[in-house]
Design a protein around this motif. Structure first.
Motif, PDB file in Angstrom:
ATOM      1  N   GLY A   1       0.996  -0.785   0.011  1.00  0.00           N
ATOM      2  CA  GLY A   1      -0.098   0.154   0.391  1.00  0.00           C
ATOM      3  C   GLY A   1       1.214   1.552   0.011  1.00  0.00           C
ATOM      4  N   ARG A   2       1.535   0.956   0.272  1.00  0.00           N
ATOM      5  CA  ARG A   2       2.670   2.536   0.342  1.00  0.00           C
ATOM      6  C   ARG A   2       2.622   3.299  -1.030  1.00  0.00           C
ATOM      7  NH1 ARG A   2       6.325   4.439  -2.746  1.00  0.00           N
ATOM      8  NH2 ARG A   2       7.590   2.494  -3.392  1.00  0.00           N
ATOM      9  N   ALA A   3       3.002   2.618  -2.175  1.00  0.00           N
ATOM     10  CA  ALA A   3       2.971   3.700  -3.331  1.00  0.00           C
ATOM     11  C   ALA A   3       1.119   4.380  -3.117  1.00  0.00           C
ATOM     12  CB  ALA A   3       3.458   3.399  -4.636  1.00  0.00           C
ATOM     13  N   PRO A   4      -0.298   3.579  -3.047  1.00  0.00           N
ATOM     14  CA  PRO A   4      -1.471   3.913  -3.244  1.00  0.00           C
ATOM     15  C   PRO A   4      -1.233   4.842  -2.125  1.00  0.00           C
ATOM     16  CG  PRO A   4      -1.047   1.612  -3.758  1.00  0.00           C
ATOM     17  CD  PRO A   4       0.220   2.162  -3.280  1.00  0.00           C
ATOM     18  N   TRP A   5      -0.972   5.056  -0.711  1.00  0.00           N
ATOM     19  CA  TRP A   5      -0.863   5.726  -0.068  1.00  0.00           C
ATOM     20  C   TRP A   5      -0.842   7.173  -0.439  1.00  0.00           C
ATOM     21  CZ3 TRP A   5       0.541   1.744   3.598  1.00  0.00           C
ATOM     22  CH2 TRP A   5      -0.425   0.828   4.151  1.00  0.00           C
ATOM     23  N   GLN A   6       0.382   7.407  -0.826  1.00  0.00           N
ATOM     24  CA  GLN A   6       1.162   8.462  -1.345  1.00  0.00           C
ATOM     25  C   GLN A   6       0.506   9.638  -2.614  1.00  0.00           C
ATOM     26  OE1 GLN A   6       5.382   6.633  -1.636  1.00  0.00           O
ATOM     27  NE2 GLN A   6       5.845   7.651   0.359  1.00  0.00           N
ATOM     28  N   VAL A   7      -0.223   8.316  -3.129  1.00  0.00           N
ATOM     29  CA  VAL A   7      -0.830   9.144  -4.777  1.00  0.00           C
ATOM     30  C   VAL A   7      -2.074   9.982  -4.325  1.00  0.00           C
ATOM     31  CG1 VAL A   7      -2.344   8.815  -6.646  1.00  0.00           C
ATOM     32  CG2 VAL A   7      -0.451   7.032  -6.371  1.00  0.00           C
ATOM     33  N   LEU A   8      -3.197   9.087  -2.911  1.00  0.00           N
ATOM     34  CA  LEU A   8      -3.670   9.518  -2.236  1.00  0.00           C
ATOM     35  C   LEU A   8      -3.402  11.009  -1.670  1.00  0.00           C
ATOM     36  CD1 LEU A   8      -6.570   9.902  -0.171  1.00  0.00           C
ATOM     37  CD2 LEU A   8      -4.673   8.198   1.315  1.00  0.00           C
ATOM     38  N   ALA A   9      -1.868  10.662  -0.688  1.00  0.00           N
ATOM     39  CA  ALA A   9      -1.298  12.360   0.330  1.00  0.00           C
ATOM     40  C   ALA A   9      -1.237  13.190  -1.213  1.00  0.00           C
ATOM     41  CB  ALA A   9      -0.012  12.437   0.569  1.00  0.00           C
ATOM     42  N   GLY A  10      -0.643  12.567  -2.347  1.00  0.00           N
ATOM     43  CA  GLY A  10      -0.958  13.474  -2.992  1.00  0.00           C
ATOM     44  C   GLY A  10      -1.661  14.344  -4.023  1.00  0.00           C
ATOM     45  N   ALA A  11      -2.474  13.530  -3.930  1.00  0.00           N
ATOM     46  CA  ALA A  11      -3.948  14.265  -4.094  1.00  0.00           C
ATOM     47  C   ALA A  11      -4.994  15.700  -3.447  1.00  0.00           C
ATOM     48  CB  ALA A  11      -5.392  13.894  -4.532  1.00  0.00           C
ATOM     49  N   ALA A  12      -5.036  14.420  -1.819  1.00  0.00           N
ATOM     50  CA  ALA A  12      -4.540  15.633  -0.466  1.00  0.00           C
ATOM     51  C   ALA A  12      -4.743  17.256  -0.349  1.00  0.00           C
ATOM     52  CB  ALA A  12      -4.259  15.105   0.085  1.00  0.00           C
ATOM     53  N   ALA A  13      -2.976  16.312  -0.850  1.00  0.00           N
ATOM     54  CA  ALA A  13      -2.275  18.306  -0.804  1.00  0.00           C
ATOM     55  C   ALA A  13      -2.027  18.737  -1.696  1.00  0.00           C
ATOM     56  CB  ALA A  13      -0.693  17.745  -0.528  1.00  0.00           C
ATOM     57  N   ALA A  14      -2.772  18.689  -3.567  1.00  0.00           N
ATOM     58  CA  ALA A  14      -2.907  19.080  -4.608  1.00  0.00           C
ATOM     59  C   ALA A  14      -4.559  19.962  -3.901  1.00  0.00           C
ATOM     60  CB  ALA A  14      -3.099  19.111  -5.705  1.00  0.00           C
ATOM     61  N   ALA A  15      -5.224  19.490  -3.659  1.00  0.00           N
ATOM     62  CA  ALA A  15      -6.491  20.048  -2.951  1.00  0.00           C
ATOM     63  C   ALA A  15      -7.119  21.126  -2.032  1.00  0.00           C
ATOM     64  CB  ALA A  15      -7.293  18.774  -2.138  1.00  0.00           C
ATOM     65  N   GLY A  16      -5.583  21.735  -1.807  1.00  0.00           N
ATOM     66  CA  GLY A  16      -5.043  22.689  -0.654  1.00  0.00           C
ATOM     67  C   GLY A  16      -6.282  22.961   0.067  1.00  0.00           C
TER      68      GLY A  16
END
Length: 200
Positions: A159-174
Motif C-alpha cells: 500500500g505504500r505507493a497508493p497511499w502516497q498517491v492519496l497524499a499527493g491528491a489531498a495536498a493538491a486540493a489545498g
C-alpha cells in the motif's frame, strides 16, 4: 459507469487516465476488486423532474437523468518513488477540475506479522503498520509521503505507493482533511486497514 484503465508508464508512475490505452486481457486483480466494490456501492442515477409545466393535453416529456459518474481506474507501480506518486495524485486531482471527486485507494500493510505470515515475522512490521494507521487516522499527508520505499519493500507492503498517491491528491486540493480508521488488524499475518478521509 465509464471505466478508464491507466497502464503503468516507464518512469514508475501510472500513465494518465485520459487517453491511456485500455489494458489487454483481464484486469489486474487490484482493479478487478476495485471495480467490483464500486459496482456494489453504486447508486442509480437521480431523476430530475421537467423544468416546465406540462399542459394536460400534452404528453409528459421524458424525465432527465443525471449522467453516470466517470470512474478512472489507475495503477501505480510498486516501486514508484514518493515524488512520482505525489505527482500522480496531484494530476488526478487536477483532472477532476471543479467537479466533486473521490479516490478509492487500495493496498495492504505489511505482510510480516507473525511466523505464519507470507514474509515471516519481522519485528519492524508492527511499528510500521501502527505508523500508517496513525497517519491515516490523522489525515497526515507528510507522514504518508515520508514512508520509506526500501523498508516498505522489505516488509512486503503493497500500500505504500497508493497511499502516497492519496497524499499527493489531498495536498493538491489545498484544504484540511479529517481521517478515520474503522479497521486495523493483521489476520493471517497481513495488515489490513480501512480508512476514510473527508474535507475538514
Amino acid at each position: 459507469m465509464t471505466v478508464t484503465v491507466g497502464a503503468p508508464s516507464t518512469n514508475g508512475a501510472a500513465a494518465p487516465a485520459d487517453g491511456a490505452a485500455p489494458a489487454d486481457g483481464p484486469l489486474p486483480l487490484s482493479l478487478l476488486v476495485g471495480a467490483w466494490l464500486l459496482d456494489r456501492a453504486g447508486r442509480p442515477a437521480t431523476a430530475t423532474p421537467p423544468t416546465t409545466a406540462t399542459p394536460p393535453t400534452t404528453a409528459t416529456p421524458p424525465t432527465a437523468v443525471a449522467a453516470a459518474p466517470t470512474v478512472a481506474m489507475v495503477t501505480v507501480a510498486a516501486g514508484a518513488g514518493p515524488a512520482d506518486c505525489a505527482t500522480l495524485g496531484a494530476r488526478l486531482h487536477a483532472e477532476a477540475g471543479d467537479e466533486p471527486w473521490a479516490l478509492l485507494v487500495m493496498g495492504d500493510g505489511s505482510a510480516c506479522r507473525g511466523q505464519k505470515s507470507p514474509g515471516y515475522d519481522d519485528p519492524r512490521a508492527r511499528a510500521y503498520d501502527d505508523g500508517v494507521a496513525t497517519a491515516l487516522a490523522g489525515a497526515d499527508v507528510d507522514a504518508l509521503l515520508d514512508l520509506d520505499p526500501t523498508l516498505s519493500t522489505e516488509l512486503l507492503v503493497a500500500g505504500r505507493a497508493p497511499w502516497q498517491v492519496l497524499a499527493g491528491a489531498a495536498a493538491a486540493a489545498g484544504r484540511p482533511w479529517r481521517g478515520r480508521v474503522s479497521y486495523h488488524d493483521a489476520p493471517y499475518g497481513v495488515t489490513y486497514l480501512v480508512a476514510t478521509w473527508a474535507p475538514a
